[in-house]
Design a protein around this motif. Structure first.
Motif, mmCIF file in Angstrom:
data_model
loop_
_atom_site.group_PDB
_atom_site.id
_atom_site.type_symbol
_atom_site.label_atom_id
_atom_site.label_comp_id
_atom_site.label_asym_id
_atom_site.label_seq_id
_atom_site.Cartn_x
_atom_site.Cartn_y
_atom_site.Cartn_z
ATOM 1 N N GLU A 33 0.828 -1.201 0.000
ATOM 2 C CA GLU A 33 0.000 0.000 0.000
ATOM 3 C C GLU A 33 0.871 1.264 0.000
ATOM 4 O O GLU A 33 0.635 2.200 -0.764
ATOM 5 C CB GLU A 33 -0.899 -0.027 1.236
ATOM 6 N N GLU A 34 1.906 1.253 0.839
ATOM 7 C CA GLU A 34 2.796 2.426 0.890
ATOM 8 C C GLU A 34 3.504 2.632 -0.439
ATOM 9 O O GLU A 34 3.640 3.746 -0.937
ATOM 10 C CB GLU A 34 3.843 2.241 1.988
ATOM 11 N N ARG A 35 3.971 1.528 -1.010
ATOM 12 C CA ARG A 35 4.682 1.625 -2.295
ATOM 13 C C ARG A 35 3.759 2.163 -3.383
ATOM 14 O O ARG A 35 4.130 3.011 -4.174
ATOM 15 C CB ARG A 35 5.202 0.252 -2.717
ATOM 16 N N LEU A 36 2.541 1.645 -3.401
ATOM 17 C CA LEU A 36 1.571 2.068 -4.410
ATOM 18 C C LEU A 36 1.268 3.567 -4.252
ATOM 19 O O LEU A 36 1.303 4.332 -5.225
ATOM 20 C CB LEU A 36 0.291 1.238 -4.270
ATOM 21 N N ASN A 37 0.993 3.988 -3.017
ATOM 22 C CA ASN A 37 0.649 5.397 -2.797
ATOM 23 C C ASN A 37 1.813 6.315 -3.155
ATOM 24 O O ASN A 37 1.621 7.390 -3.729
ATOM 25 C CB ASN A 37 0.211 5.622 -1.345
ATOM 26 N N GLU A 38 3.016 5.874 -2.825
ATOM 27 C CA GLU A 38 4.192 6.686 -3.175
ATOM 28 C C GLU A 38 4.328 6.815 -4.685
ATOM 29 O O GLU A 38 4.655 7.873 -5.219
ATOM 30 C CB GLU A 38 5.448 6.042 -2.602
ATOM 31 N N TYR A 39 4.068 5.700 -5.376
ATOM 32 C CA TYR A 39 4.151 5.732 -6.843
ATOM 33 C C TYR A 39 3.116 6.706 -7.418
ATOM 34 O O TYR A 39 3.411 7.493 -8.315
ATOM 35 C CB TYR A 39 3.962 4.320 -7.427
ATOM 36 N N LEU A 40 1.906 6.679 -6.856
ATOM 37 C CA LEU A 40 0.851 7.589 -7.341
ATOM 38 C C LEU A 40 1.273 9.045 -7.146
ATOM 39 O O LEU A 40 1.154 9.879 -8.039
ATOM 40 C CB LEU A 40 -0.464 7.341 -6.590
ATOM 41 N N LEU A 41 1.820 9.323 -5.968
ATOM 42 C CA LEU A 41 2.207 10.696 -5.625
ATOM 43 C C LEU A 41 3.311 11.230 -6.540
ATOM 44 O O LEU A 41 3.241 12.358 -7.019
ATOM 45 C CB LEU A 41 2.691 10.708 -4.163
ATOM 46 N N THR A 42 4.322 10.399 -6.781
ATOM 47 C CA THR A 42 5.458 10.900 -7.567
ATOM 48 C C THR A 42 5.179 10.854 -9.075
ATOM 49 O O THR A 42 5.500 11.800 -9.790
ATOM 50 C CB THR A 42 6.751 10.115 -7.271
ATOM 51 N N SER A 43 4.546 9.777 -9.536
ATOM 52 C CA SER A 43 4.374 9.673 -10.995
ATOM 53 C C SER A 43 3.359 10.689 -11.516
ATOM 54 O O SER A 43 3.504 11.204 -12.621
ATOM 55 C CB SER A 43 3.958 8.259 -11.389
ATOM 56 N N LEU A 44 2.353 11.003 -10.709
ATOM 57 C CA LEU A 44 1.344 11.961 -11.175
ATOM 58 C C LEU A 44 1.953 13.341 -11.412
ATOM 59 O O LEU A 44 1.453 14.117 -12.217
ATOM 60 C CB LEU A 44 0.189 12.059 -10.155
ATOM 61 N N ARG A 45 3.039 13.627 -10.718
ATOM 62 C CA ARG A 45 3.697 14.934 -10.890
ATOM 63 C C ARG A 45 4.477 15.028 -12.203
ATOM 64 O O ARG A 45 4.958 16.091 -12.569
ATOM 65 C CB ARG A 45 4.646 15.194 -9.711
ATOM 66 N N THR A 46 4.648 13.904 -12.888
ATOM 67 C CA THR A 46 5.464 13.924 -14.111
ATOM 68 C C THR A 46 4.593 13.998 -15.369
ATOM 69 O O THR A 46 3.404 13.688 -15.318
ATOM 70 C CB THR A 46 6.335 12.653 -14.226
ATOM 71 N N MET A 47 5.226 14.353 -16.492
ATOM 72 C CA MET A 47 4.452 14.449 -17.741
ATOM 73 C C MET A 47 4.051 13.059 -18.261
ATOM 74 O O MET A 47 3.166 12.942 -19.082
ATOM 75 C CB MET A 47 5.246 15.199 -18.806
ATOM 76 N N TRP A 48 4.716 11.997 -17.766
ATOM 77 C CA TRP A 48 4.345 10.649 -18.194
ATOM 78 C C TRP A 48 3.121 10.161 -17.415
ATOM 79 O O TRP A 48 2.433 9.255 -17.824
ATOM 80 C CB TRP A 48 5.508 9.671 -17.994
ATOM 81 N N GLY A 49 2.924 10.742 -16.244
ATOM 82 C CA GLY A 49 1.750 10.439 -15.429
ATOM 83 C C GLY A 49 1.786 9.060 -14.798
ATOM 84 O O GLY A 49 2.833 8.396 -14.739
ATOM 85 N N ILE A 50 0.622 8.639 -14.336
ATOM 86 C CA ILE A 50 0.487 7.316 -13.700
ATOM 87 C C ILE A 50 0.346 6.293 -14.818
ATOM 88 O O ILE A 50 -0.578 6.363 -15.632
ATOM 89 C CB ILE A 50 -0.764 7.279 -12.798
ATOM 90 N N ASN A 51 1.276 5.354 -14.844
ATOM 91 C CA ASN A 51 1.246 4.325 -15.879
ATOM 92 C C ASN A 51 0.298 3.207 -15.424
ATOM 93 O O ASN A 51 0.584 2.475 -14.474
ATOM 94 C CB ASN A 51 2.679 3.813 -16.077
ATOM 95 N N LEU A 52 -0.831 3.101 -16.105
ATOM 96 C CA LEU A 52 -1.863 2.173 -15.626
ATOM 97 C C LEU A 52 -1.458 0.711 -15.796
ATOM 98 O O LEU A 52 -1.823 -0.134 -14.977
ATOM 99 C CB LEU A 52 -3.181 2.464 -16.353
ATOM 100 N N ASN A 53 -0.682 0.416 -16.832
ATOM 101 C CA ASN A 53 -0.215 -0.968 -17.005
ATOM 102 C C ASN A 53 0.742 -1.350 -15.892
ATOM 103 O O ASN A 53 0.713 -2.463 -15.365
ATOM 104 C CB ASN A 53 0.508 -1.142 -18.347
ATOM 105 N N TYR A 54 1.611 -0.389 -15.529
ATOM 106 C CA TYR A 54 2.564 -0.643 -14.435
ATOM 107 C C TYR A 54 1.806 -0.875 -13.125
ATOM 108 O O TYR A 54 2.135 -1.781 -12.354
ATOM 109 C CB TYR A 54 3.536 0.533 -14.312
#
Ligand code: SF4
Length: 374
Positions: A301-322
């Motif tokens: 859960e922590e890893r997932l939430n961290e990924y959401l927080l950091t990836s959303l800030r990028t132009m590539w966004g949240i990678n749904l397949n990942y």
């Protein structure tokens, strides 16, 4: 791909806004370099992916080290790690350290990217922030870096400084655009408790800018940089095409990294290690052959939430397949109505592959990420 971050915990003087780990007493500098070399040796098996593609000297102020000391650390990396053929090697530097001689030495030893802390081009704001350099030194440092052959420069700026109105902020941006760095990082001045500005704010001697003022300057920043052909590839980071920081991008994409030095942290995909912040204790523990760190095992859960927080800030966004393959999370289904709502309101762009923020969404990045947390 793997990256190594090396924390150099020394600065010439304490900037009034900074709560990073550093000391202004340089007495332990030599011993610190030896301890860092020792930690590199002890951590050589940490990274799951062996090839190191990026090395990043951060701080503190890495440019406070003599070239010989930086060379010793780099030598230790090359001795115990498999370094890729064309690594990105970044060094954070303050303008007052960047003489022509120093820059030539850094370039000769393989440093190929500099991140220079400019923060402002105006004397009075540099004084307010207690920076060790003046505007002329900042311009000189960039000129020196270009003459020494550096063709990959990041320059840092700070906005939302009280009394620095929008026209003065625009002046900084225009001057920055004349320098045309390959990369620019711009941060809103935040007031941290354990800093001079934090203490003054508490006593009522300093009034930080409000959110509205900060948001307006952020919009000015986005507009100016976009007009000049820069990509906003992360909320606070802009670059010319192909010039994004490979090192920082790996953090935002959930890749493992090794952090060396006091206060540095490491991530191997499953757990995080935090090195202690105390310089003498860090040195002593390494002299005894041990690494002074605390371990935090991350749950999914922590890893997932961290990924959401950091990836959303990028132009590539949240990678749904990942998200699906790494965390078995079907975000489109889990947050269906919320995502449709903010998409209709114009805060995100939604596709089957990714969720990215629109320009308006970038002003609310962290709130949106928190709303998507598991
Ligand atoms: S030079 Fe950088 S790390 Fe050092 S006190 Fe200033 S902002 Fe902080």
């Amino acid at each position: 791909m793997s990256g190594i971050y090396i924390h150099i915990p020394f600065c010439k003087q304490a900037c009034h806004y900074c709560d990073f780990h550093f000391r202004t007493n340089l007495k332990l500098k030599e011993q610190m370099v030896q301890a860092i070399v020792q930690e590199l040796k002890l951590q050589k098996n940490y990274l799951p992916e062996k090839t190191v593609r990026t090395i990043y000297f951060g701080g503190g102020t890495p440019s406070i080290l003599q070239s010989r000391e930086i060379g010793n650390i780099l030598e230790a990396v090359y001795k115990d790690y498999e370094v890729a053929a064309a690594p990105e090697i970044t060094l954070e530097a303050n303008p007052d350290d960047l003489s022509k001689t120093k820059l030539n030495e850094l370039s000769t030893m393989g440093i190929n990217r500099l991140s220079i802390g400019i923060q402002s081009f105006e004397e009075r704001f540099l004084k307010l922030l207690n920076r060790a350099h003046g505007p002329r030194e900042a311009l000189q440092a960039v000129e020196n870096a270009r003459s020494a052959g550096f063709d990959n420069l990041n320059l840092d700026l700070i906005y939302a400084i009280p009394h620095k109105d929008h026209s003065l902020w625009q002046k900084d941006l225009d001057l920055m655009m004349k320098l045309r760095p390959e990369h620019l990082s711009a941060y809103s001045l935040t007031i941290e408790e354990n800093t001079a500005l934090g203490r003054w704010t508490k006593k009522g001697r300093f009034s930080p800018a409000d959110d509205h003022f900060s948001a307006e300057q952020f919009e000015q920043l986005m507009e100016t940089l976009s007009e000049h052909g820069y990509q906003q590839y992360e909320i606070s980071n802009f670059c010319l095409p192909e010039k994004h920081s490979r090192h920082n991008t790996a953090y935002w994409k959930d890749k493992p990294y090794l952090g060396i030095g006091p206060g540095a942290h490491s991530y191997n995909g499953k757990s995080r290690q935090y090195n202690i912040l105390n310089n003498p204790k860090y040195i002593r523990t390494l002299e005894n052959g041990n690494i002074p760190f605390e371990l935090e095992t991350l749950d999914e859960e922590e890893r997932l939430n961290e990924y959401l927080l950091t990836s959303l800030r990028t132009m590539w966004g949240i990678n749904l397949n990942y998200l699906q393959s790494e965390f078995q999370d079907d975000l489109l289904k889990r947050k269906n109505s919320y995502l449709s709502k903010i998409s209709t309101e114009g805060f995100i762009e939604l596709s089957n592959q990714a969720i990215t923020l629109t320009k308006n969404g970038r002003l609310l990045a962290d709130k949106i990420a928190c709303d998507l947390f598991l």
